[in-house]
Structures are given as structure tokens and as C-alpha cells.
Design an enzyme around this catalytic site. Structure first.
Site, PDB file in Angstrom:
ATOM      1  CG  HIS A  42      -1.664  -1.236   1.452  1.00 50.86           C
ATOM      2  ND1 HIS A  42      -2.688  -1.619   0.630  1.00 50.86           N
ATOM      3  CD2 HIS A  42      -1.563  -2.216   2.396  1.00 50.86           C
ATOM      4  CE1 HIS A  42      -3.189  -2.774   1.059  1.00 50.86           C
ATOM      5  NE2 HIS A  42      -2.523  -3.160   2.122  1.00 50.86           N
ATOM      6  CB  SER A  65      -0.451   0.356  -4.366  1.00 52.64           C
ATOM      7  OG  SER A  65      -1.098   0.306  -3.106  1.00 52.64           O
ATOM      8  CB  SER A  70      -4.347   0.888  -0.434  1.00 51.76           C
ATOM      9  OG  SER A  70      -3.337   0.395  -1.285  1.00 51.76           O
ATOM     10  CG  ASP A 128       0.704  -5.861   2.413  1.00 51.44           C
ATOM     11  OD1 ASP A 128       0.023  -6.863   2.725  1.00 51.44           O
ATOM     12  OD2 ASP A 128       0.517  -4.744   2.926  1.00 51.44           O
ATOM     13  CD  GLU A 190       3.606  -5.222   6.395  1.00 50.85           C
ATOM     14  OE1 GLU A 190       4.841  -5.341   6.343  1.00 50.85           O
ATOM     15  OE2 GLU A 190       3.030  -4.434   7.166  1.00 50.85           O
ATOM     16  CG  ASN A 215       1.194 -11.492   9.591  1.00 54.56           C
ATOM     17  OD1 ASN A 215       0.628 -10.415   9.696  1.00 54.56           O
ATOM     18  ND2 ASN A 215       0.697 -12.626  10.097  1.00 54.56           N
ATOM     19  CE  LYS A 220       1.986  -6.884   9.534  1.00 55.45           C
ATOM     20  NZ  LYS A 220       0.604  -7.331   9.330  1.00 55.45           N
ATOM     21  CG  ASP A 224       0.062  -3.890  10.822  1.00 52.29           C
ATOM     22  OD1 ASP A 224      -1.109  -4.180  10.556  1.00 52.29           O
ATOM     23  OD2 ASP A 224       0.863  -3.529   9.936  1.00 52.29           O
ATOM     24  CG  ASN A 225      -1.948  -8.257  11.752  1.00 52.58           C
ATOM     25  OD1 ASN A 225      -1.046  -7.500  11.422  1.00 52.58           O
ATOM     26  ND2 ASN A 225      -2.043  -9.471  11.275  1.00 52.58           N
ATOM     27  CB  CYS A 229      -7.518  -3.544  12.525  1.00 53.77           C
ATOM     28  SG  CYS A 229      -6.681  -4.198  11.048  1.00 53.77           S
ATOM     29  CG  HIS A 335      -4.360  -8.910   1.568  1.00 52.79           C
ATOM     30  ND1 HIS A 335      -3.575  -7.845   1.965  1.00 52.79           N
ATOM     31  CD2 HIS A 335      -4.047  -9.138   0.263  1.00 52.79           C
ATOM     32  CE1 HIS A 335      -2.815  -7.461   0.954  1.00 52.79           C
ATOM     33  NE2 HIS A 335      -3.079  -8.231  -0.086  1.00 52.79           N
ATOM     34  CG  HIS A 388      -2.806  -0.083  10.351  1.00 51.28           C
ATOM     35  ND1 HIS A 388      -4.164  -0.225  10.174  1.00 51.28           N
ATOM     36  CD2 HIS A 388      -2.317  -1.343  10.466  1.00 51.28           C
ATOM     37  CE1 HIS A 388      -4.468  -1.503  10.178  1.00 51.28           C
ATOM     38  NE2 HIS A 388      -3.373  -2.215  10.350  1.00 51.28           N
ATOM     39  CB  SER A 396       4.476  -3.200  10.338  1.00 53.95           C
ATOM     40  OG  SER A 396       3.383  -3.225  11.191  1.00 53.95           O
ATOM     41  CD  GLN A 400       8.149  -6.141   5.046  1.00 55.53           C
ATOM     42  OE1 GLN A 400       9.209  -6.539   4.562  1.00 55.53           O
ATOM     43  NE2 GLN A 400       6.992  -6.677   4.735  1.00 55.53           N
TER      44      GLN A 400
HETATM   45  P1  NAI Z   1      -5.994 -14.572  11.785  1.00 57.42           P
HETATM   46  O1  NAI Z   1      -5.731 -15.885  11.154  1.00 57.42           O
HETATM   47  O2  NAI Z   1      -5.341 -14.208  13.057  1.00 57.42           O
HETATM   48  O3  NAI Z   1      -7.569 -14.368  12.010  1.00 57.42           O
HETATM   49  C1  NAI Z   1      -8.560 -14.732  11.105  1.00 57.42           C
HETATM   50  C2  NAI Z   1      -9.672 -15.390  11.924  1.00 57.42           C
HETATM   51  O4  NAI Z   1     -10.813 -15.622  11.098  1.00 57.42           O
HETATM   52  C3  NAI Z   1      -9.262 -16.747  12.496  1.00 57.42           C
HETATM   53  O5  NAI Z   1      -9.436 -16.763  13.897  1.00 57.42           O
HETATM   54  C4  NAI Z   1     -10.166 -17.739  11.781  1.00 57.42           C
HETATM   55  O6  NAI Z   1     -10.518 -18.832  12.617  1.00 57.42           O
HETATM   56  C5  NAI Z   1     -11.364 -16.871  11.444  1.00 57.42           C
HETATM   57  N1  NAI Z   1     -12.141 -17.353  10.298  1.00 57.42           N
HETATM   58  C6  NAI Z   1     -11.697 -17.967   9.165  1.00 57.42           C
HETATM   59  N2  NAI Z   1     -12.719 -18.240   8.355  1.00 57.42           N
HETATM   60  C7  NAI Z   1     -13.843 -17.802   8.961  1.00 57.42           C
HETATM   61  C8  NAI Z   1     -15.206 -17.782   8.594  1.00 57.42           C
HETATM   62  N3  NAI Z   1     -15.618 -18.322   7.433  1.00 57.42           N
HETATM   63  N4  NAI Z   1     -16.098 -17.232   9.460  1.00 57.42           N
HETATM   64  C9  NAI Z   1     -15.695 -16.712  10.645  1.00 57.42           C
HETATM   65  N5  NAI Z   1     -14.401 -16.696  11.047  1.00 57.42           N
HETATM   66  C10 NAI Z   1     -13.485 -17.223  10.205  1.00 57.42           C
HETATM   67  O7  NAI Z   1      -5.657 -13.493  10.656  1.00 57.42           O
HETATM   68  P2  NAI Z   1      -5.470 -11.905  10.894  1.00 57.42           P
HETATM   69  O8  NAI Z   1      -4.043 -11.612  11.123  1.00 57.42           O
HETATM   70  O9  NAI Z   1      -6.494 -11.461  11.849  1.00 57.42           O
HETATM   71  O10 NAI Z   1      -5.781 -11.373   9.423  1.00 57.42           O
HETATM   72  C11 NAI Z   1      -7.086 -11.455   8.852  1.00 57.42           C
HETATM   73  C12 NAI Z   1      -7.043 -10.845   7.457  1.00 57.42           C
HETATM   74  O11 NAI Z   1      -6.739  -9.449   7.558  1.00 57.42           O
HETATM   75  C13 NAI Z   1      -5.947 -11.410   6.542  1.00 57.42           C
HETATM   76  O12 NAI Z   1      -6.438 -11.436   5.224  1.00 57.42           O
HETATM   77  C14 NAI Z   1      -4.824 -10.408   6.672  1.00 57.42           C
HETATM   78  O13 NAI Z   1      -3.943 -10.473   5.586  1.00 57.42           O
HETATM   79  C15 NAI Z   1      -5.600  -9.123   6.746  1.00 57.42           C
HETATM   80  N6  NAI Z   1      -4.960  -7.969   7.369  1.00 57.42           N
HETATM   81  C16 NAI Z   1      -5.485  -6.743   7.036  1.00 57.42           C
HETATM   82  C17 NAI Z   1      -4.973  -5.599   7.584  1.00 57.42           C
HETATM   83  C18 NAI Z   1      -5.532  -4.292   7.194  1.00 57.42           C
HETATM   84  O14 NAI Z   1      -4.929  -3.244   7.504  1.00 57.42           O
HETATM   85  N7  NAI Z   1      -6.665  -4.220   6.556  1.00 57.42           N
HETATM   86  C19 NAI Z   1      -3.861  -5.632   8.551  1.00 57.42           C
HETATM   87  C20 NAI Z   1      -3.419  -6.966   8.879  1.00 57.42           C
HETATM   88  C21 NAI Z   1      -3.962  -8.081   8.299  1.00 57.42           C
END
Ligand code: NAI
Length: 467
Positions: A42, A65, A70, A128, A190, A215, A220, A224-225, A229, A335, A388, A396, A400
Site C-alpha cells: 500500500h 501498491s 489504497s 504485502d 507483510e 507478519n 507486527k 499492526d493487525n 485495525c 486482505h 494504519h 511493522s 520489514q
Molecule cells: P488470523 O488468522 O489471526 O484471524 C482470522 C480469523 O478468522 C481466524 O481466527 C479464523 O478462525 C477466522 N475465520 C476464518 N474463516 C472464517 C469464517 N468463514 N467465518 C468466521 N471466522 C473465520 O488473521 P489476521 O491476522 O487477523 O488477518 C485477517 C485478514 O486481515 C488477513 O487477510 C490479513 O492479511 C488481513 N490484514 C489486514 C490488515 C488491514 O490493515 N486491513 C492488517 C493486517 C492483516
């Protein structure tokens, strides 16, 4: 735009003490001298500070990006002309990114970041979500096969675009991606979803170069997550809709690191938060944190705000949206854009899209009720807000930067596979951020350290400790 971007970069530098400390620490050593880094992440103000840190450590950089919505255009502009106002490299960095790309433009940009001029190739990737890594891997796969499948055979609009890019590329240069892959010392990834892709490639035996999973550095994903968020989710909802969150029913799908931060911020605004989960451990955590845990089927008809944070696919379906309350807000912070069935929404033809403003659409169903979809189902904190804030991204991006230095300077220590950074580096990143918050750390005495069986200067926890 560049002048505005530069001012915001200067403000951000003060809020990114980890990155600035790394610039000071490595100013003489220049550990990234000779590195040609292709970045796909991003293109925000915070990323500008990361890019300029990589350059300050000796690298040459090209950037795209990792999401069509983003980019902060003023950040991109400022990076292109560099601090001295000229696009001369290395301080002026070629950036292929703008807010509101089409999918064709997005993949063209990713390709431009990877294809360096004058026959040079990148020797490092900073990714990322794994799109740059994916393009290289698919390119090599099709070059080995000698052909690229017809775009019409793709199972999604986006994959058809990727096949189109690779078809053209194979005609231009049948060895392009093989050469790029051979020159890449490694990738630092990332996010959760990108890391997931890397482990899948490793398991299938298809990974072409070493990877560092940034990650899962504690500084991180647990910051960050979660706290990132917690800040940027409601920032996105507010900028997009300005709807009062207090008193509303908000559903957070997924209670991992991202979901935990999202639920906390919505609760902080006074929403009544419901969590959905598939994992019994995370479901139990949510319940003990005081949230109702339910299925989306049970609550979608009464919810006001529905947020996906799963990294999974088809979590909010067309059927869910057809049953939602009038003007329910639907957004994704995971993501990729397949957590909400956007394809189904446009394909089924029973809902009409009414654009409200950029990255906010009303989808009106035949029965008259509508749902408000943010950023076309792509990550709303970056599409509707600016992602963020700097301080958390400093954690984060310090990881990196350290990961890039590790892979570039100690390549032999990282065979092809997916690696995490050692714990002492994780603790170092945290340490770099304590002073700015006025944190005073307690020091172990020699006797206490011996009692715990850890060195006085750390690392303080075993690898299996979960924080
Ligand atoms: P995580 O693996 O810690 O959490 C995801 C959770 O969703 C897990 O606990 C899993 O059991 C649950 N899950 C999976 N399928 C499901 C479903 N069908 N229904 C309900 N729950 C379900 O992953 P994390 O780190 O929380 O990341 C989640 C997403 O966010 C990823 O795609 C990651 O890349 C993205 N992300 C986005 C950020 C942003 O700024 N927008 C920042 C960091 C990560």
C-alpha cells in the site's frame, strides 16, 4: 501533490521512531548497498517513510501498491521526486500506483515494479499479500510450460487479467520471469494472507526463493493487525458513512488479530458487538471478552454494521445481503475482496448498484431494501481511510527493514523456505518504540535472570510463548 506529501512524510518520520533509529544505526554500514528492491505494498505516507529508509540504507527501489484503492497520491508523488524534489534515482523512486486503479492497471503496475530497466532484475522483493511473488511464480510456471492458458479459461476476472499480462510477457520475452526468479535472493512478506500463500507454495514444493514471514513477528501481527485495525476500521466507517456507531449492532466475522482490534474499537464506540468464528479457541476468547458469538445466518437480519476480518472466502454471501436491514453497512478489512460475495452481487442481477461517492456504493435489492458496501469489498481501512497510523506501522516496517537486511546480507543462512525473524530482533523492534511513549522498562537483576533462566538482556520468552 509532492509538496503536501513531503510535509506529511516529515510529520510521519517523527511518529516512526523505529525506522528513524534504523536509519541512524546503519547510516555508515549501508547494508542494503547493491540491493534492488521491488516493493508491492500500500503506497501510503507510512510506506513512503519505509521506502526512504531502504534507500537511506543503500538500496535502489521500485514500487507498486498492493491494492487498487489504497494509494495516497500525495505520498506516491513525494516518493517519486524524493526529498530533493527531483526524480533522479536513488532518492527519487519509480512508483507505479495511484488511488482508484482498474484491475488491468493494477497488474500493469505490479509488472512495472518487477521489470527493471536496462536488463537489470530485482534481487529482493518486499510483498504485502503476495501479488508480486505470485506474478513471478506464475510467470516461471508458464515459461517452463511454454504457454499461458487463455484468459477466457480463468475462474475469476482478476486471474484473467493476470493471464493476459503473462501472455503478453511471454511473447515479449520468453525467459523474463525465469531470469527474475533466479536473481531474487528472497521475499519479505507483510501480511497473514500473503504468508498463508507462501506456506502453501512451500508445502507444494513450488517456492522458488527464501521468504521471511514478517507478519508473525510479534511486533507486527500483535500490533499492526490488532491495534492498527482498532484505529483504522472505525476511521474508514466514519469517513465513508458518518453513521453513529454507538447503540448499533455490529458483527465482526473472524476473531483473530485483526478481528480482536475491530471488535474492541466498535465496542469502544458503544456498539453491541457480535462475533462469528469457525475456530473454537477464538470463539471462546470472544465470549470471554464479553462478546456475543453467533452465526451470521442468525444475526445478519438484525445487524447494522457487518465487517469481515477472516482472510477466508465467501463469508458474507449474496443470501446474507438479501436478508440484511435497510442500509446495513457491509465492509471488509481482510486482505482480499472475496470475503464478501461482490461477484455474486453484480452477477445475480437482482440488486442495482448506486454509487454514492468514491469507494461507497448503495446496492438496492428488488424489494426496496439496500446495503451500503464500502470499497467494493476491498480493505476498507485503506480504501475509505488512510490505513494504519504511523506509530504502529513503524513497528511493522522496522521488521520489514530488518528482514530485508537479514535476507540480503545473510542469504546463505536462509535456505529456500519460509522463515521468521529471531526473537531478539522482535524485542529490538519493541525496544525502539518504548522511549517515544515514555515507557520505563524494569531490568532483571542477575539473580532474577538466573532464576527465570533467561539472559539479562533477553530474549525473555521461549519460542512457544504466545503473548
Ligand atoms: P488470523 O488468522 O489471526 O484471524 C482470522 C480469523 O478468522 C481466524 O481466527 C479464523 O478462525 C477466522 N475465520 C476464518 N474463516 C472464517 C469464517 N468463514 N467465518 C468466521 N471466522 C473465520 O488473521 P489476521 O491476522 O487477523 O488477518 C485477517 C485478514 O486481515 C488477513 O487477510 C490479513 O492479511 C488481513 N490484514 C489486514 C490488515 C488491514 O490493515 N486491513 C492488517 C493486517 C492483516
Amino acid at each position: 501533490m509532492a509538496a503536501f506529501g513531503r510535509k506529511e512524510i516529515q510529520l510521519a518520520e517523527h511518529e516512526m521512531p523505529g525506522l528513524m533509529a534504523l536509519r541512524r544505526e546503519y547510516a555508515d554500514e549501508q547494508p542494503l548497498a547493491g540491493a534492488r528492491i521491488t516493493g508491492s505494498l500500500h503506497m501510503t505516507i507510512q510506506t513512503a517513510v519505509l521506502i526512504e529508509t531502504l534507500v537511506a540504507l543503500g538500496a535502489r527501489v521500485r514500487w507498486a501498491s498492493c491494492n487498487i484503492f489504497s494509494t495516497q497520491d500525495h505520498a506516491a508523488a513525494a516518493v517519486v521526486v524524493g526529498p530533493d524534489g527531483t526524480p533522479a534515482e536513488p532518492a527519487g523512486v519509480p512508483v507505479y500506483a495511484w488511488k482508484g486503479e482498474t484491475l488491468d492497471e493494477y497488474w500493469w503496475c505490479t509488472e512495472q515494479a518487477l521489470v527493471w530497466p536496462d536488463g537489470e532484475t530485482p534481487n529482493m522483493i518486499l510483498d504485502d499479500g503476495g501479488d508480486a511473488t505470485l506474478l513471478v511464480h506464475r510467470g516461471v510456471e508458464f515459461e517452463r510450460a511454454g504457454a499461458v492458458p487463455a484468459p477466457e479459461t480463468a475462474d475469476s476476472e482478476e486471474y484473467a487479467v493476470i493471464l493476459g499480462v503473462l501472455r503478453r510477457s511471454l511473447e515479449e520475452d520468453p525467459r523474463r520471469w525465469t531470469r527474475i526468479a533466479a536473481g531474487v535472493r528472497g521475499v519479505t512478506e507483510e501480511t497473514t494472507t500473503g504468508v498463508h500463500r507462501l506456506y502453501e507454495m512451500q508445502a507444494a514444493g513450488g517456492l522458488l526463493f527464501p521468504a521471511i514471514n514478517v507478519n508473525d513477528a510479534v511486533t507486527k501481527s500483535k500490533f499492526d493487525n490488532r491495534y492498527g485495525c482498532r484505529h483504522s476500521l472505525i476511521d474508514g466507517i466514519n469517513r465513508a458513512t458518518d453513521v453513529l456507531i454507538g447503540g448499533k449492532v455490529a458483527v465482526v466475522c473472524g476473531y483473530g488479530d485483526v478481528g480482536k482490534g475491530c471488535a474492541q474499537s466498535l465496542q469502544g464506540q458503544g456498539a453491541r458487538v457480535v462475533v462469528t468464528e469457525i475456530d473454537p479457541i477464538c470463539a471462546l476468547q470472544a465470549a470471554m471478552d464479553g462478546y456475543q458469538v453467533a452465526t451470521l445466518e442468525d444475526v445478519c437480519a438484525t445487524a447494522d454494521i457487518i465487517i469481515t476480518a477472516t482472510g477466508c472466502a465467501n463469508v458474507v454471501t449474496h443470501e446474507h445481503m438479501a436478508r440484511m436491514k435497510h442500509q446495513a453497512i457491509v465492509g471488509n478489512i481482510g486482505h482480499f475482496d472475496n470475503e464478501i460475495d461482490m461477484a455474486g452481487l453484480s452477477r445475480r442481477g437482482d440488486a442495482e448498484r448506486i454509487p454514492i461517492k468514491p469507494q461507497v456504493d448503495e446496492w438496492r435489492f428488488a424489494d426496496g431494501h439496500s446495503v451500503i458496501v464500502l470499497s467494493e469489498g476491498r480493505l476498507l481501512n485503506l480504501g475509505n481511510a488512510t490505513g494504519h497510523p504511523s506509530f504502529v506501522m513503524s513497528n511493522s516496517f522496522s521488521n520489514q527493514t530488518i528482514a530485508q537486511i537479514e535476507l540480503f546480507t545473510r542469504t546463505d543462512a536462509y535456505p529456500v523456505g519460509v522463515h521468521t525473524l529471531p526473537k531478539h530482533l522482535d524485542e529490538k523492534v519493541a525496544r525502539l518504540h518504548l522511549g517515544a511513549l515514555g515507557v520505563r522498562l524494569t531490568e532483571l537483576t542477575k539473580e532474577q535472570a538466573a532464576y527465570l533462566g533467561v539472559p539479562v538482556e533477553g530474549p525473555y520468552k521461549a519460542e512457544h510463548y504466545r503473548y
